[in-house]
Design an enzyme around this catalytic site. Structure first.
Site, PDB file in Angstrom:
ATOM      1  N   PRO A  24     -16.205  17.536  28.553  1.00  0.00           N
ATOM      2  CA  PRO A  24     -16.653  16.903  29.795  1.00  0.00           C
ATOM      3  C   PRO A  24     -17.843  16.007  29.495  1.00  0.00           C
ATOM      4  O   PRO A  24     -18.776  16.435  28.817  1.00  0.00           O
ATOM      5  CB  PRO A  24     -17.091  18.102  30.662  1.00  0.00           C
ATOM      6  CG  PRO A  24     -17.478  19.165  29.679  1.00  0.00           C
ATOM      7  CD  PRO A  24     -16.634  18.938  28.458  1.00  0.00           C
ATOM      8  N   ALA A  26     -20.388  13.259  31.576  1.00  0.00           N
ATOM      9  CA  ALA A  26     -20.773  12.524  32.774  1.00  0.00           C
ATOM     10  C   ALA A  26     -20.764  11.028  32.472  1.00  0.00           C
ATOM     11  O   ALA A  26     -21.249  10.602  31.418  1.00  0.00           O
ATOM     12  CB  ALA A  26     -22.155  12.973  33.238  1.00  0.00           C
ATOM     13  N   CYS A 108     -26.378  21.466  31.019  1.00  0.00           N
ATOM     14  CA  CYS A 108     -26.951  20.131  31.188  1.00  0.00           C
ATOM     15  C   CYS A 108     -28.469  20.177  31.015  1.00  0.00           C
ATOM     16  O   CYS A 108     -29.155  20.934  31.698  1.00  0.00           O
ATOM     17  CB  CYS A 108     -26.594  19.562  32.565  1.00  0.00           C
ATOM     18  SG  CYS A 108     -27.261  17.907  32.779  1.00  0.00           S
ATOM     19  N   LYS A 147     -19.731  26.657  30.296  1.00  0.00           N
ATOM     20  CA  LYS A 147     -20.151  25.856  29.136  1.00  0.00           C
ATOM     21  C   LYS A 147     -21.670  25.890  29.057  1.00  0.00           C
ATOM     22  O   LYS A 147     -22.349  25.608  30.045  1.00  0.00           O
ATOM     23  CB  LYS A 147     -19.648  24.429  29.269  1.00  0.00           C
ATOM     24  CG  LYS A 147     -19.979  23.551  28.068  1.00  0.00           C
ATOM     25  CD  LYS A 147     -19.115  22.301  28.069  1.00  0.00           C
ATOM     26  CE  LYS A 147     -19.441  21.363  26.926  1.00  0.00           C
ATOM     27  NZ  LYS A 147     -20.728  20.685  27.078  1.00  0.00           N
TER      28      LYS A 147
HETATM   29  C1  LIG Z   1     -22.644  10.925  27.781  1.00  0.00           C
HETATM   30  C2  LIG Z   1     -22.493  12.417  27.773  1.00  0.00           C
HETATM   31  C3  LIG Z   1     -22.284  13.092  28.964  1.00  0.00           C
HETATM   32  C4  LIG Z   1     -22.126  14.470  28.969  1.00  0.00           C
HETATM   33  N1  LIG Z   1     -21.857  15.108  30.143  1.00  0.00           N
HETATM   34  C5  LIG Z   1     -21.574  16.438  30.136  1.00  0.00           C
HETATM   35  C6  LIG Z   1     -21.151  17.088  31.336  1.00  0.00           C
HETATM   36  O1  LIG Z   1     -20.981  16.470  32.400  1.00  0.00           O
HETATM   37  N2  LIG Z   1     -20.919  18.421  31.267  1.00  0.00           N
HETATM   38  C7  LIG Z   1     -21.075  19.139  30.110  1.00  0.00           C
HETATM   39  O2  LIG Z   1     -20.846  20.342  30.101  1.00  0.00           O
HETATM   40  N3  LIG Z   1     -21.444  18.535  28.962  1.00  0.00           N
HETATM   41  C8  LIG Z   1     -21.677  17.217  28.952  1.00  0.00           C
HETATM   42  N4  LIG Z   1     -22.005  16.596  27.772  1.00  0.00           N
HETATM   43  C9  LIG Z   1     -22.022  17.380  26.527  1.00  0.00           C
HETATM   44  C10 LIG Z   1     -20.667  17.314  25.820  1.00  0.00           C
HETATM   45  O3  LIG Z   1     -19.656  17.926  26.582  1.00  0.00           O
HETATM   46  C11 LIG Z   1     -20.730  17.999  24.425  1.00  0.00           C
HETATM   47  O4  LIG Z   1     -20.987  19.363  24.585  1.00  0.00           O
HETATM   48  C12 LIG Z   1     -21.802  17.377  23.529  1.00  0.00           C
HETATM   49  O5  LIG Z   1     -21.771  15.965  23.584  1.00  0.00           O
HETATM   50  C13 LIG Z   1     -21.641  17.812  22.084  1.00  0.00           C
HETATM   51  O6  LIG Z   1     -20.385  17.457  21.589  1.00  0.00           O
HETATM   52  P1  LIG Z   1     -20.126  16.123  20.685  1.00  0.00           P
HETATM   53  O7  LIG Z   1     -21.025  16.230  19.480  1.00  0.00           O
HETATM   54  O8  LIG Z   1     -18.661  16.243  20.341  1.00  0.00           O
HETATM   55  O9  LIG Z   1     -20.454  14.955  21.512  1.00  0.00           O
HETATM   56  C14 LIG Z   1     -22.196  15.212  27.761  1.00  0.00           C
HETATM   57  C15 LIG Z   1     -22.430  14.527  26.562  1.00  0.00           C
HETATM   58  C16 LIG Z   1     -22.575  13.154  26.554  1.00  0.00           C
HETATM   59  C17 LIG Z   1     -22.795  12.447  25.252  1.00  0.00           C
END
Ligand SMILES: Cc1cc2nc3c(=O)[nH]c(=O)nc-3n(C[C@H](O)[C@H](O)[C@H](O)COP(=O)(O)O)c2cc1C
Length: 353
Positions: A24, A26, A108, A147
């Protein structure tokens, strides 16, 4: 030993047909992103975090996040808030909207969210966190997942204390992004904590953070015992990383990149309306066209364009063959009328009565 990324697992009774989950995000995880993720191999997709207060106030934009399309399943819709009754009501809306899983955001790190007692700050208030999970699990027949981050402070191990309590309160699955809230997105995700969490709970754990390739996905699955890995930033403008993780390492052609971007643009315009979409899309141009795929000035040129038709024309001029790839993609898309429309949500939940 390689883990079969196509093997099924169960999230609280919902069959998940693979080990790759789309994160997810945002401002990113619109329907177009989720549908694309499914096409490229994600076995489970998730909406961005949806404000429970927005749902309570029937905010039109918030309700738009509850739109579910027929080709997204299985789909989790993620909610955030800090009031048990409002969370329970939101969970009922999520169920009515047609989601398969209710996901709760305890991760978050953004101040606007944490100062309301929601998001990662719940890790410092396990009593309330458990009450929220209990309220949501009691309100809906859907499985509930949570999460979370490792904790609020750097080096925190709070997730290991709170995780088992959340399961006791009714969570059917936990996703861990093992960075602290303070870290935001700096440093590395410490998946040794994911391995510890897996040992402590009897429900599936999803590993989130820094999964950027098949090699990394395989090593995190093997070393943590997690049921699945979640991919976030690596998939921004890059569904091909999902394909690579699933075992097909082909790099996309310029035509494929442009066709996927054009489809994404059209879908997003349909979803958000042209005005909102044109601002929303700007960051995607860099994500799609970067990575050495197109010269830098081209991205800057697109960002400067005022209307979506101008963007489409510039993209097609840069890769004329994309037209044919796009036609094929469009012919393979299911009919959008399959969508569960918001109007069909029960009126007592949706508005009026
Ligand atoms: C732009 C952005 C928005 C995010 N929004 C959410 C969100 O709405 N809900 C959530 O649980 N995590 C959110 N995350 C965290 C991601 O779901 C994920 O846990 C985090 O980016 C680490 O994974 P990655 O290294 O694959 O990006 C967001 C991350 C990014 C970069």
């Amino acid at each position: 030993m390689n883990i079969d990324l196509r093997s099924h697992w169960s999230l609280g009774g919902v069959d998940i047909p693979g080990r790759l989950v789309l994160a997810p995000m945002a401002g990113v995880s619109v329907q177009a992103f989720r549908r694309q993720g499914r096409r490229y191999g994600a076995a489970l997709v998730c909406s961005e975090m949806v404000s429970v207060a927005g749902i309570q106030h029937r905010n039109e934009r918030t309700l738009g996040y509850l739109r579910v399309s027929s080709d997204e399943h299985p789909l989790a819709i993620q909610i955030f808030g800090s009031d048990p009754a409002a969370m329970a009501e939101a969970a009922r809306m999520v169920e009515a909207a047609g989601a398969d899983v209710v996901d709760m955001n305890f991760g978050c790190p953004v101040r606007k969210v944490t100062k309301t007692g929601a998001g990662a700050s719940l890790l410092d208030d396990p009593e309330l966190a458990c009450r929220l999970v209990d309220a949501v699990a009691s309100a809906t027949a859907l499985p509930v997942s949570v999460k979370m981050r490792r904790g609020v402070e750097n080096g925190s191990r709070t997730c290991l204390a709170v995780g088992p309590r959340l399961v006791e309160a009714g969570a059917s699955s936990l996703t861990l992004h093992p960075r602290s809230a303070k870290q935001m997105y700096t440093g590395n995700a410490d998946h040794s904590l994911t391995a510890e969490l897996v040992e402590l709970v009897a429900v599936p754990v999803i590993a989130s953070g820094d999964i950027v390739s098949r090699a990394r996905a395989q090593s995190v699955l093997a070393t943590t015992g997690a049921s699945a890995v979640m991919v976030g930033r690596a998939a921004q403008g890059n569904p091909w990383v999902l394909r690579e993780i699933m075992g097909d390492p082909r790099e996309p052609s310029r035509e494929e990149v442009v066709a996927e971007l054009l489809l994404f643009v059209r879908e997003t315009v349909r979803e958000l309306g042209e005005q909102r979409a044109s601002g929303f899309l700007k960051k995607f141009y860099g994500w799609y066209l970067g990575r050495g795929r197109f010269p830098r000035p081209f991205k800057q040129e697109l960002v400067m364009l005022r209307t979506v038709p101008e963007v489409e024309a510039a993209l097609l001029a840069a890769a004329p063959g994309a037209r044919f790839v796009l036609e094929r993609l469009l012919s393979e898309q299911p009919d959008p009328v399959d969508e569960v429309l918001l109007d069909s949500l029960p009126i007592s939940l949706y508005g009026g009565g």
